[in-house]
Write an enzyme that holds these catalytic residues in place. Structure first.
Site, PDB file in Angstrom:
ATOM      1  CG  ASP A  15      15.518  28.717  -7.116  1.00 58.45           C
ATOM      2  OD1 ASP A  15      16.319  28.047  -6.435  1.00 58.45           O
ATOM      3  OD2 ASP A  15      15.101  29.831  -6.776  1.00 58.45           O
ATOM      4  CD  GLU A  39      -0.626   4.455  -5.356  1.00 60.77           C
ATOM      5  OE1 GLU A  39      -1.020   4.874  -6.446  1.00 60.77           O
ATOM      6  OE2 GLU A  39      -0.696   5.122  -4.307  1.00 60.77           O
ATOM      7  CB  CYS A  82      -1.468   7.266  -0.711  1.00 61.63           C
ATOM      8  SG  CYS A  82      -0.488   7.775  -2.109  1.00 61.63           S
ATOM      9  CB  THR A  90       6.421  14.436  -5.716  1.00 59.77           C
ATOM     10  OG1 THR A  90       5.660  13.915  -6.816  1.00 59.77           O
ATOM     11  CG2 THR A  90       6.342  15.951  -5.733  1.00 59.77           C
ATOM     12  CB  SER A 133      -3.774  15.561  -6.695  1.00 60.29           C
ATOM     13  OG  SER A 133      -2.559  16.277  -6.616  1.00 60.29           O
ATOM     14  CG  HIS A 154      -0.502  10.787   1.911  1.00 57.56           C
ATOM     15  ND1 HIS A 154       0.518   9.890   1.695  1.00 57.56           N
ATOM     16  CD2 HIS A 154      -0.825  11.289   0.693  1.00 57.56           C
ATOM     17  CE1 HIS A 154       0.784   9.843   0.409  1.00 57.56           C
ATOM     18  NE2 HIS A 154      -0.008  10.687  -0.226  1.00 57.56           N
ATOM     19  CE  LYS A 170       0.769  23.101  -0.969  1.00 63.46           C
ATOM     20  NZ  LYS A 170       0.888  24.513  -1.263  1.00 63.46           N
ATOM     21  CG  ASN A 210       4.196  10.054  -2.515  1.00 60.24           C
ATOM     22  OD1 ASN A 210       3.889   9.424  -1.502  1.00 60.24           O
ATOM     23  ND2 ASN A 210       3.286  10.507  -3.363  1.00 60.24           N
ATOM     24  CB  SER A 246      -5.254  10.047  -5.675  1.00 56.86           C
ATOM     25  OG  SER A 246      -4.448  11.142  -5.367  1.00 56.86           O
TER      26      SER A 246
HETATM   27  P1  HMG Z   1       4.191  22.525  -9.643  1.00 58.13           P
HETATM   28  O1  HMG Z   1       2.815  22.920 -10.113  1.00 58.13           O
HETATM   29  O2  HMG Z   1       5.279  22.508 -10.635  1.00 58.13           O
HETATM   30  O3  HMG Z   1       4.644  23.393  -8.419  1.00 58.13           O
HETATM   31  O4  HMG Z   1       4.148  21.090  -8.978  1.00 58.13           O
HETATM   32  P2  HMG Z   1       4.168  24.863  -7.969  1.00 58.13           P
HETATM   33  O5  HMG Z   1       4.429  25.824  -9.065  1.00 58.13           O
HETATM   34  O6  HMG Z   1       2.782  24.787  -7.379  1.00 58.13           O
HETATM   35  O7  HMG Z   1       5.239  25.105  -6.829  1.00 58.13           O
HETATM   36  C1  HMG Z   1       5.220  24.313  -5.673  1.00 58.13           C
HETATM   37  C2  HMG Z   1       5.491  25.240  -4.493  1.00 58.13           C
HETATM   38  O8  HMG Z   1       6.834  25.701  -4.601  1.00 58.13           O
HETATM   39  C3  HMG Z   1       4.609  26.495  -4.494  1.00 58.13           C
HETATM   40  O9  HMG Z   1       4.313  26.799  -3.138  1.00 58.13           O
HETATM   41  C4  HMG Z   1       5.541  27.571  -5.039  1.00 58.13           C
HETATM   42  O10 HMG Z   1       5.219  28.879  -4.621  1.00 58.13           O
HETATM   43  C5  HMG Z   1       6.864  27.114  -4.463  1.00 58.13           C
HETATM   44  P3  HMG Z   1       2.764  26.847  -2.642  1.00 58.13           P
HETATM   45  O11 HMG Z   1       2.076  27.851  -3.500  1.00 58.13           O
HETATM   46  O12 HMG Z   1       2.238  25.442  -2.911  1.00 58.13           O
HETATM   47  O13 HMG Z   1       2.860  27.168  -1.213  1.00 58.13           O
HETATM   48  N1  HMG Z   1       8.041  27.592  -5.191  1.00 58.13           N
HETATM   49  C6  HMG Z   1       9.159  28.008  -4.588  1.00 58.13           C
HETATM   50  N2  HMG Z   1       9.503  28.102  -3.281  1.00 58.13           N
HETATM   51  C7  HMG Z   1      10.760  28.548  -2.979  1.00 58.13           C
HETATM   52  N3  HMG Z   1      11.662  28.901  -3.932  1.00 58.13           N
HETATM   53  C8  HMG Z   1      11.364  28.818  -5.252  1.00 58.13           C
HETATM   54  C9  HMG Z   1      10.066  28.360  -5.619  1.00 58.13           C
HETATM   55  N4  HMG Z   1       9.432  28.141  -6.814  1.00 58.13           N
HETATM   56  C10 HMG Z   1       8.201  27.678  -6.528  1.00 58.13           C
HETATM   57  N5  HMG Z   1      12.256  29.149  -6.167  1.00 58.13           N
HETATM   58  C11 HMG Z   1       2.593  19.591  -7.843  1.00 58.13           C
HETATM   59  C12 HMG Z   1       3.479  20.819  -7.716  1.00 58.13           C
HETATM   60  C13 HMG Z   1       2.112  19.173  -6.466  1.00 58.13           C
HETATM   61  C14 HMG Z   1       1.404  19.904  -8.738  1.00 58.13           C
HETATM   62  C15 HMG Z   1       3.429  18.460  -8.503  1.00 58.13           C
HETATM   63  O14 HMG Z   1       4.562  18.180  -7.713  1.00 58.13           O
HETATM   64  C16 HMG Z   1       2.649  17.181  -8.695  1.00 58.13           C
HETATM   65  O15 HMG Z   1       1.893  17.021  -9.639  1.00 58.13           O
HETATM   66  N6  HMG Z   1       2.849  16.168  -7.790  1.00 58.13           N
HETATM   67  C17 HMG Z   1       2.188  14.876  -7.865  1.00 58.13           C
HETATM   68  C18 HMG Z   1       0.781  14.926  -7.261  1.00 58.13           C
HETATM   69  C19 HMG Z   1       0.831  15.191  -5.777  1.00 58.13           C
HETATM   70  O16 HMG Z   1       1.801  14.950  -5.098  1.00 58.13           O
HETATM   71  N7  HMG Z   1      -0.313  15.665  -5.227  1.00 58.13           N
HETATM   72  C20 HMG Z   1      -0.432  15.891  -3.803  1.00 58.13           C
HETATM   73  C21 HMG Z   1      -1.838  15.627  -3.272  1.00 58.13           C
HETATM   74  S1  HMG Z   1      -2.520  14.086  -3.899  1.00 58.13           S
HETATM   75  C22 HMG Z   1      -1.779  12.846  -2.921  1.00 58.13           C
HETATM   76  O17 HMG Z   1      -1.171  13.118  -1.951  1.00 58.13           O
HETATM   77  C23 HMG Z   1      -1.935  11.436  -3.411  1.00 58.13           C
HETATM   78  C24 HMG Z   1      -0.709  10.834  -4.053  1.00 58.13           C
HETATM   79  O18 HMG Z   1       0.243  10.510  -3.051  1.00 58.13           O
HETATM   80  C25 HMG Z   1      -1.103   9.596  -4.872  1.00 58.13           C
HETATM   81  C26 HMG Z   1      -1.892   8.494  -4.189  1.00 58.13           C
HETATM   82  O19 HMG Z   1      -2.809   8.707  -3.395  1.00 58.13           O
HETATM   83  O20 HMG Z   1      -1.632   7.339  -4.571  1.00 58.13           O
HETATM   84  C27 HMG Z   1      -0.018  11.782  -5.033  1.00 58.13           C
END
Ligand code: HMG
Length: 390
Positions: free
Chosen positions: A32, A82, A114, A155, A204, A236, A245, A279, A311
């Site tokens: 969705d 990175e 990052c 992302t 993360s 970030h 958040k 990102n 991270s």
């Molecule tokens: P996921 O687990 O598939 O997603 O991936 P989810 O099930 O948690 O859903 C995400 C949000 O969408 C949730 O909202 C759902 O409720 C909502 P929340 O609970 O978070 O408020 N949702 C909907 N909303 C509206 N309509 C819908 C619907 N369905 C669901 N139909 C995850 C999410 C972040 C885990 C994934 O994207 C991921 O692994 N990303 C990569 C890691 C990342 O970005 N981490 C962020 C923090 S770490 C960081 O920032 C460092 C980084 O940049 C690297 C670096 O430092 O080099 C990553």
């Protein structure tokens, strides 16, 4: 001269030739699209052409700064990434022929997920405190690429931000008080043999929130500003909802409640670029700052709270105080053009680009001519990367 007069003298961003809409991605994944548009806060993501990489992005972001300011006082280039293209040679050295950098410039590469560009800004401020006649070019340049079919795929993104750090800056003073938190967390990392990171997505997110809270606590202990003193915040943004958040978490940890209207006022203008670029790792926070400055005209003398997270992990909270007259130096039209000029990809074209890898043998490999940007990776010959300027 004190540290209080050191900061951002100019800022320019660049992104890729291609993009894919999240509606296209969601349609092919059976997801969705609301999850991407509202849950993650992403509309589209930048995708590099086969002849684009962190060097071409870095050169494209930095060229307008050098055109405006020249290079006569430039003594240091700190390139944060990175998505390194070499284990030994600093990517910034490829910029020599592309940008005409002076040979009297020290050039190094910085890495900590990052966070590294923020370290670059702090190191730059230290160098300029020692000699205010010098300028430092900090370039954040990254390509966020995850495995297909993973929760992280939506992302992805890519961009560069070039920041000229100077004494008596025209855009924002970087206040000397900063708060830092670092710890050993395995939330996201990319071992040398992998082209995509290993990610524990849920860890993360909690690690980011915890580190943000601790970095701000350190900032307060060191005499930093109260949350109420900031007009806006830049976080970030691995996906833009992460900024919301983090903001709610930080306010909640300090007993504040906030209305949706207040949160939008403090954050929304900082998310416009990342919402459509995705990102960009080290560049993400500085795309947020560019977006904020380009879209608000009331920031003179205002304090902007900046939260950098990488991270692994390191977080830093600091304050950028916007300088009157900053709008005269902005590049909002050029930034808008770079984003709107991107060519949308079909899902099949996106898959093909994702699967494209530069061959690793010693042969001569010519890159397909795809990007319309000013710099391109023309070939890899005998393991040597060969760039050209248009
Ligand atoms: P996921 O687990 O598939 O997603 O991936 P989810 O099930 O948690 O859903 C995400 C949000 O969408 C949730 O909202 C759902 O409720 C909502 P929340 O609970 O978070 O408020 N949702 C909907 N909303 C509206 N309509 C819908 C619907 N369905 C669901 N139909 C995850 C999410 C972040 C885990 C994934 O994207 C991921 O692994 N990303 C990569 C890691 C990342 O970005 N981490 C962020 C923090 S770490 C960081 O920032 C460092 C980084 O940049 C690297 C670096 O430092 O080099 C990553």
């Amino acid at each position: 001269m004190t540290n209080q007069h050191i900061g951002i003298g100019d800022l320019s961003i660049a992104t890729t030739h291609y993009m894919i809409e999240h509606s296209t991605l969601a349609g092919h994944q059976g997801v969705d699209v609301g999850k991407y548009h509202h849950g993650l806060g992403q509309e589209a993501m930048s995708v590099p052409a086969s002849d684009e990489d962190i060097v071409t992005l870095a050169a494209t972001a930095a060229a307008p700064l050098l055109e405006r300011h020249g290079t006569s006082t430039l003594r240091t280039v700190l390139l944060a990434t990175e998505t390194g293209v070499d284990q030994s040679k600093a990517a910034g050295l490829y910029l020599h022929p592309l940008l005409g950098l002076p040979h009297t410039t020290r050039i190094v590469e910085l890495k900590q997920a990052c966070y590294a560009a923020t370290a670059g800004l702090q190191f730059a401020a230290g160098l300029i405190a020692r000699d205010p006649t010098q300028q430092v070019l900090v370039i954040a340049t990254d390509i966020a690429r995850y495995d297909l079919g993973t929760p992280a795929e939506a992302t992805q993104g890519a961009a560069a931000a070039a920041i000229l750090v100077t004494a008596d800056p025209g855009i924002a003073v970087l206040e000397p008080v900063t708060g830092v938190h670092s710890s050993h967390v395995m939330d996201f990392w990319r071992p040398n043999h992998r082209t995509t990171p290993v990610v524990d997505g849920k860890l993360s997110v909690t690690s980011y929130l915890d580190a943000a809270e601790r970095a701000y606590a350190d900032y307060l202990r060191r005499g930093g500003r109260d949350l109420d003193e900031f007009t806006a915040f830049c976080y970030h943004q691995p996906f833009t909802e992460m900024a919301y958040k983090a903001h709610r978490h930080l306010l909640g940890a300090h007993g504040r409640t906030t209305s949706q209207q207040e949160t939008d006022s403090a954050l929304t203008t900082s998310t416009h670029y990342n919402r459509t670029i995705g990102n960009s790792y080290t560049a993400s926070l500085y795309l947020a700052l560019a977006s904020l400055l380009d879209h608000r005209c009331d920031l003179a003398d205002q304090h902007v709270g900046m939260l950098s997270y990488g991270s692994g992990c390191v977080a830093e909270f600091f304050c950028a105080t916007v300088v009157p007259g900053y709008r005269d130096l902005l590049r909002a039209d050029a930034h808008d053009r770079a984003i709107t000029a991107r060519k949308p990809l079909s899902y099949e074209e996106y898959r093909a680009l994702h699967e494209f890898h530069i061959p690793t043998d010693a042969g001569q490999h010519t890159m397909p001519e795809q990007t319309s940007g000013p710099f391109r990776l023309a070939a890899v010959d005998g393991h040597e990367r060969i760039y050209e300027t248009r």
